[in-house]
Design a protein around this motif. Structure first.
Motif, PDB file in Angstrom:
ATOM      1  N   ALA A 182       0.846  -1.199   0.000  1.00  0.00           N
ATOM      2  CA  ALA A 182       0.000   0.000   0.000  1.00  0.00           C
ATOM      3  C   ALA A 182       0.877   1.243   0.000  1.00  0.00           C
ATOM      4  CB  ALA A 182      -0.908   0.004   1.219  1.00  0.00           C
ATOM      5  N   GLU A 183       0.394   2.248  -0.691  1.00  0.00           N
ATOM      6  CA  GLU A 183       1.070   3.548  -0.711  1.00  0.00           C
ATOM      7  C   GLU A 183       0.087   4.603  -0.216  1.00  0.00           C
ATOM      8  OE1 GLU A 183       2.789   6.817  -3.940  1.00  0.00           O
ATOM      9  OE2 GLU A 183       2.062   4.863  -4.635  1.00  0.00           O
ATOM     10  N   ARG A 184       0.515   5.376   0.777  1.00  0.00           N
ATOM     11  CA  ARG A 184      -0.356   6.418   1.307  1.00  0.00           C
ATOM     12  C   ARG A 184      -0.463   7.552   0.289  1.00  0.00           C
ATOM     13  NH1 ARG A 184      -4.623   7.134   4.648  1.00  0.00           N
ATOM     14  NH2 ARG A 184      -4.907   9.358   4.945  1.00  0.00           N
ATOM     15  N   VAL A 185      -1.712   7.921  -0.057  1.00  0.00           N
ATOM     16  CA  VAL A 185      -1.975   9.032  -0.965  1.00  0.00           C
ATOM     17  C   VAL A 185      -3.037   9.918  -0.315  1.00  0.00           C
ATOM     18  CG1 VAL A 185      -1.362   7.747  -3.066  1.00  0.00           C
ATOM     19  CG2 VAL A 185      -3.725   7.683  -2.229  1.00  0.00           C
ATOM     20  N   ASN A 186      -3.340  11.005  -0.944  1.00  0.00           N
ATOM     21  CA  ASN A 186      -4.332  11.929  -0.393  1.00  0.00           C
ATOM     22  C   ASN A 186      -5.696  11.243  -0.247  1.00  0.00           C
ATOM     23  OD1 ASN A 186      -5.386  14.405   0.509  1.00  0.00           O
ATOM     24  ND2 ASN A 186      -6.125  14.903  -1.546  1.00  0.00           N
TER      25      ASN A 186
ATOM     26  N   LEU B 275      -3.237   0.389  -3.651  1.00  0.00           N
ATOM     27  CA  LEU B 275      -2.752  -0.972  -3.434  1.00  0.00           C
ATOM     28  C   LEU B 275      -2.245  -1.584  -4.733  1.00  0.00           C
ATOM     29  CD1 LEU B 275      -4.219  -0.560  -0.729  1.00  0.00           C
ATOM     30  CD2 LEU B 275      -5.072  -2.913  -0.938  1.00  0.00           C
ATOM     31  N   ASN B 276      -1.122  -2.305  -4.615  1.00  0.00           N
ATOM     32  CA  ASN B 276      -0.553  -3.038  -5.742  1.00  0.00           C
ATOM     33  C   ASN B 276      -0.144  -4.431  -5.294  1.00  0.00           C
ATOM     34  OD1 ASN B 276      -0.176  -1.031  -8.144  1.00  0.00           O
ATOM     35  ND2 ASN B 276       0.514   0.112  -6.340  1.00  0.00           N
ATOM     36  N   GLY B 277      -0.203  -5.373  -6.216  1.00  0.00           N
ATOM     37  CA  GLY B 277       0.171  -6.751  -5.923  1.00  0.00           C
ATOM     38  C   GLY B 277      -0.892  -7.716  -6.399  1.00  0.00           C
ATOM     39  N   ALA B 278      -0.802  -8.958  -5.946  1.00  0.00           N
ATOM     40  CA  ALA B 278      -1.741  -9.975  -6.416  1.00  0.00           C
ATOM     41  C   ALA B 278      -2.040 -10.985  -5.314  1.00  0.00           C
ATOM     42  CB  ALA B 278      -1.178 -10.698  -7.628  1.00  0.00           C
ATOM     43  N   LEU B 279      -3.288 -11.434  -5.276  1.00  0.00           N
ATOM     44  CA  LEU B 279      -3.710 -12.522  -4.402  1.00  0.00           C
ATOM     45  C   LEU B 279      -4.085 -13.695  -5.312  1.00  0.00           C
ATOM     46  CD1 LEU B 279      -5.961 -10.560  -1.863  1.00  0.00           C
ATOM     47  CD2 LEU B 279      -3.590 -11.314  -1.545  1.00  0.00           C
TER      48      LEU B 279
ATOM     49  N   ALA C 273      -8.687  -7.276   2.842  1.00  0.00           N
ATOM     50  CA  ALA C 273      -7.323  -7.523   2.390  1.00  0.00           C
ATOM     51  C   ALA C 273      -6.353  -6.793   3.316  1.00  0.00           C
ATOM     52  CB  ALA C 273      -7.128  -7.062   0.940  1.00  0.00           C
ATOM     53  N   VAL C 274      -5.147  -7.322   3.414  1.00  0.00           N
ATOM     54  CA  VAL C 274      -4.096  -6.718   4.226  1.00  0.00           C
ATOM     55  C   VAL C 274      -2.926  -6.367   3.321  1.00  0.00           C
ATOM     56  CG1 VAL C 274      -2.408  -7.116   6.080  1.00  0.00           C
ATOM     57  CG2 VAL C 274      -4.758  -7.939   6.330  1.00  0.00           C
ATOM     58  N   ALA C 275      -2.381  -5.159   3.498  1.00  0.00           N
ATOM     59  CA  ALA C 275      -1.249  -4.703   2.679  1.00  0.00           C
ATOM     60  C   ALA C 275      -0.200  -4.064   3.581  1.00  0.00           C
ATOM     61  CB  ALA C 275      -1.729  -3.702   1.627  1.00  0.00           C
ATOM     62  N   SER C 276       1.056  -4.159   3.158  1.00  0.00           N
ATOM     63  CA  SER C 276       2.153  -3.545   3.912  1.00  0.00           C
ATOM     64  C   SER C 276       2.347  -2.106   3.442  1.00  0.00           C
ATOM     65  CB  SER C 276       3.445  -4.337   3.721  1.00  0.00           C
ATOM     66  OG  SER C 276       3.816  -4.392   2.350  1.00  0.00           O
ATOM     67  N   GLU C 277       2.656  -1.227   4.410  1.00  0.00           N
ATOM     68  CA  GLU C 277       2.852   0.184   4.094  1.00  0.00           C
ATOM     69  C   GLU C 277       3.906   0.752   5.050  1.00  0.00           C
ATOM     70  OE1 GLU C 277       2.395   4.494   4.267  1.00  0.00           O
ATOM     71  OE2 GLU C 277       1.658   3.180   5.876  1.00  0.00           O
ATOM     72  N   ASN C 278       5.115   0.975   4.501  1.00  0.00           N
ATOM     73  CA  ASN C 278       6.202   1.558   5.298  1.00  0.00           C
ATOM     74  C   ASN C 278       6.456   0.820   6.607  1.00  0.00           C
ATOM     75  OD1 ASN C 278       6.992   3.537   3.507  1.00  0.00           O
ATOM     76  ND2 ASN C 278       5.625   5.097   4.342  1.00  0.00           N
ATOM     77  N   GLY C 279       6.616  -0.494   6.513  1.00  0.00           N
ATOM     78  CA  GLY C 279       6.979  -1.282   7.685  1.00  0.00           C
ATOM     79  C   GLY C 279       5.830  -1.650   8.601  1.00  0.00           C
TER      80      GLY C 279
ATOM     81  N   PHE D 145      -7.405   2.233  -5.563  1.00  0.00           N
ATOM     82  CA  PHE D 145      -7.525   3.287  -4.543  1.00  0.00           C
ATOM     83  C   PHE D 145      -8.532   2.876  -3.474  1.00  0.00           C
ATOM     84  CE2 PHE D 145      -9.690   7.202  -2.999  1.00  0.00           C
ATOM     85  CZ  PHE D 145      -8.620   7.702  -2.252  1.00  0.00           C
ATOM     86  N   ILE D 146      -8.084   2.931  -2.228  1.00  0.00           N
ATOM     87  CA  ILE D 146      -8.944   2.631  -1.083  1.00  0.00           C
ATOM     88  C   ILE D 146      -9.048   3.897  -0.238  1.00  0.00           C
ATOM     89  CG2 ILE D 146      -9.268   1.222   0.979  1.00  0.00           C
ATOM     90  CD1 ILE D 146      -9.433  -0.422  -1.546  1.00  0.00           C
ATOM     91  N   PRO D 147     -10.209   4.558  -0.246  1.00  0.00           N
ATOM     92  CA  PRO D 147     -10.355   5.765   0.587  1.00  0.00           C
ATOM     93  C   PRO D 147     -10.327   5.407   2.069  1.00  0.00           C
ATOM     94  CG  PRO D 147     -12.463   5.128  -0.355  1.00  0.00           C
ATOM     95  CD  PRO D 147     -11.441   4.231  -0.981  1.00  0.00           C
ATOM     96  N   ASP D 148     -10.056   6.388   2.894  1.00  0.00           N
ATOM     97  CA  ASP D 148     -10.012   6.149   4.340  1.00  0.00           C
ATOM     98  C   ASP D 148     -11.313   5.561   4.875  1.00  0.00           C
ATOM     99  OD1 ASP D 148      -7.389   7.066   4.669  1.00  0.00           O
ATOM    100  OD2 ASP D 148      -8.048   9.158   4.800  1.00  0.00           O
ATOM    101  N   SER D 149     -12.416   5.853   4.209  1.00  0.00           N
ATOM    102  CA  SER D 149     -13.716   5.338   4.651  1.00  0.00           C
ATOM    103  C   SER D 149     -13.832   3.827   4.460  1.00  0.00           C
ATOM    104  CB  SER D 149     -14.847   6.040   3.893  1.00  0.00           C
ATOM    105  OG  SER D 149     -14.734   5.803   2.503  1.00  0.00           O
ATOM    106  N   GLN D 150     -12.890   3.213   3.727  1.00  0.00           N
ATOM    107  CA  GLN D 150     -12.904   1.770   3.501  1.00  0.00           C
ATOM    108  C   GLN D 150     -11.721   1.072   4.181  1.00  0.00           C
ATOM    109  OE1 GLN D 150     -14.783   2.641  -0.880  1.00  0.00           O
ATOM    110  NE2 GLN D 150     -13.242   1.023  -0.753  1.00  0.00           N
TER     111      GLN D 150
END
Length: 347
Positions: free
Chosen positions: A131-135, A140-144, A158-164, A203-208
Motif C-alpha cells: 500500500a502507498e499512502r496518498v491523499n 494498493l498493488n500486488g496480487a492474491l 485484504a491486508v497490505a504492507s505500508e512503510n513497515g 484506490f482505497i479511501p479512508d472510509s474503507q
C-alpha cells in the motif's frame, strides 16, 4: 424483527432452494449467489440486539446445516461470515454503518482475502500486497492468487504492507484497477466463485479502511475467522455419517466388517461438537478454537473416507454425493489455516 424459528425455516430453505442446485454447483461450477443472499434476507445473519459471541452461536448452526447439504455453499457462507467478522470488529464507524446492515440483510455479499496474511502472520509466506499512502486513502498493488465468493457488487477484506506496518482494507470487486481471473480447474469447489486478484493502483479511501493497525486487528478477529470454519467440516461429517447409516444393509450387511462404523464417527462427532459448543458459550480463545479446528478437519477426512468405503462402487460415480464430499473435504483440509499450518502452530 419478529422471532424466527430458525431450524424449521432454514430446513425449508435448504430443501427448496439449495438441494436442487447441488449437482450444478459441483458439476457445472454454478455459484449459488441468490441462495446466499436469501440467508440474509430471511434474517439468519442478523446480529441485531446480540453481541458478536451471541450472533456466532446462531450463525455457526446455519453454516453447519448449509454445509451438510453442500460444503461448497457452506464455504461460500464462511467467506461471507469472515467479511461480517471484519466489519463487526472495525473501529471505523463510518464503514460499519455503511456495510454491516447490508452484509447482514442480504443486500450485498462479502469475502475474505486473508489466506495470504494469515500465512504471513504464521511466518509461512511474504505479504503479497503493498500500500502507498496518498491523499484521502491508499493505493494498493500486488496480487492474491485465490479469493472466493467474489462477484459483481461484492466486497472483500485484504491486508497490505505500508512503510513497515500493515493496514487492512475493504475492497470492492467493481474497482476498475482490480483485475479478476476466475479459477475453475479445481478438484472440487468450482462453484465457489474463486478468482485470482491483481491490484494495479486500486484506490482505497479512508472510509474503507478496516484497520490502520492490521497486526492488532487480525489478532482480534482471527478467533472468529476460524470459528466459522469449524461448522463447515461439522456439516460434512453429519452428512457422511448419515450416508454410512443408509448403507448398513448393503450386500447382506457386509459393511459391518469394516473397521469404521457410523457409531464410531458419531462418538467422535459428539465430542468435537460439545467442545465447540462449550467454547462458544465460555468465550472463543485462539488456542481453543485451533484445537477444535484441527480435530474437525481430521474427523472430516475420516468420515468421508468411511462413507466412500461403506457406499462401495456407487461412490465412484461422478454424480455420487459421497464422492463430492470426499473432494470437498480435501479442500477443507487445505483451507487456511491448513493442516500443516495448524500442526506447526501446535509445536
Amino acid at each position: 424483527m419478529p422471532a424466527i424459528n430458525h431450524d424449521v425455516q432454514l430446513d425449508t430453505l435448504l430443501q427448496q432452494e439449495l438441494k436442487p442446485l447441488v449437482r450444478a454447483i459441483d458439476e457445472k461450477a454454478y455459484y449459488p449467489r441468490d441462495f446466499l443472499l436469501q440467508l440474509g434476507r430471511n434474517g439468519f445473519l442478523s446480529s441485531e440486539d446480540k453481541t458478536v459471541a451471541e450472533a456466532a452461536v446462531q450463525e455457526v448452526k446455519v453454516v453447519q446445516q448449509v454445509s451438510s447439504y453442500c460444503m461448497t455453499t457452506g464455504f461460500n457462507l464462511w467467506c461471507h461470515m469472515a467479511a461480517l467478522t471484519y466489519v463487526r470488529h472495525t473501529e471505523n464507524e463510518e464503514l460499519k454503518e455503511r456495510f454491516l446492515p447490508a452484509l447482514e440483510n442480504g443486500e450485498i455479499l462479502g469475502a475474505t482475502g486473508l489466506s495470504n496474511p494469515m500465512k504471513f502472520y504464521a511466518d509461512l509466506e511474504k505479504l503479497h500486497l503493498k500500500a502507498e499512502r496518498v491523499n484521502g486513502g491508499y493505493k494498493l498493488n500486488g496480487a492474491l492468487p485465490a479469493v472466493s465468493n467474489l462477484g459483481e457488487g461484492h466486497w472483500f477484506g485484504a491486508v497490505a504492507s505500508e512503510n513497515g506496518r500493515r493496514i487492512m482494507v475493504f475492497v470492492p470487486c467493481s474497482d476498475e484497477n482490480l483485475q479478476l481471473k476466475e479459477k475453475v480447474s479445481y478438484l472440487g469447489l468450482n462453484g465457489s466463485a474463486t478468482f485470482a486478484c491483481r491490484f494495479d493502483g486500486v484506490f482505497i479511501p479512508d472510509s474503507q479502511v478496516l484497520a490502520e493497525d492490521a497486526d492488532t486487528f487480525v489478532q482480534k478477529i482471527r478467533p472468529y475467522f476460524v470459528t466459522y470454519q469449524v461448522p463447515v467440516g461439522l456439516g460434512v461429517i453429519e452428512a457422511a455419517i448419515r450416508s454410512v447409516e443408509k448403507c448398513v444393509n448393503k450386500q447382506s450387511g457386509a459393511n459391518q466388517y469394516l473397521p469404521v462404523q457410523a457409531e464410531d464417527l458419531q462418538v467422535r462427532f459428539d465430542a468435537v461438537q460439545e467442545q465447540f459448543r462449550d467454547l462458544l458459550e465460555t468465550g472463543v480463545s485462539w488456542k481453543g478454537i485451533l484445537s477444535v479446528r484441527k480435530d474437525t478437519v481430521y474427523l472430516t477426512m475420516d468420515a468421508v473416507h468411511a462413507a466412500m468405503m461403506h457406499a462401495g462402487g456407487s461412490a465412484y460415480l461422478q454424480t455420487s454425493a459421497d464422492g463430492r464430499r470426499l473432494r470437498e473435504a480435501y479442500f477443507f483440509m487445505n483451507l487456511t489455516p491448513t493442516v500443516k499450518h495448524l500442526e506447526k502452530m501446535f509445536q
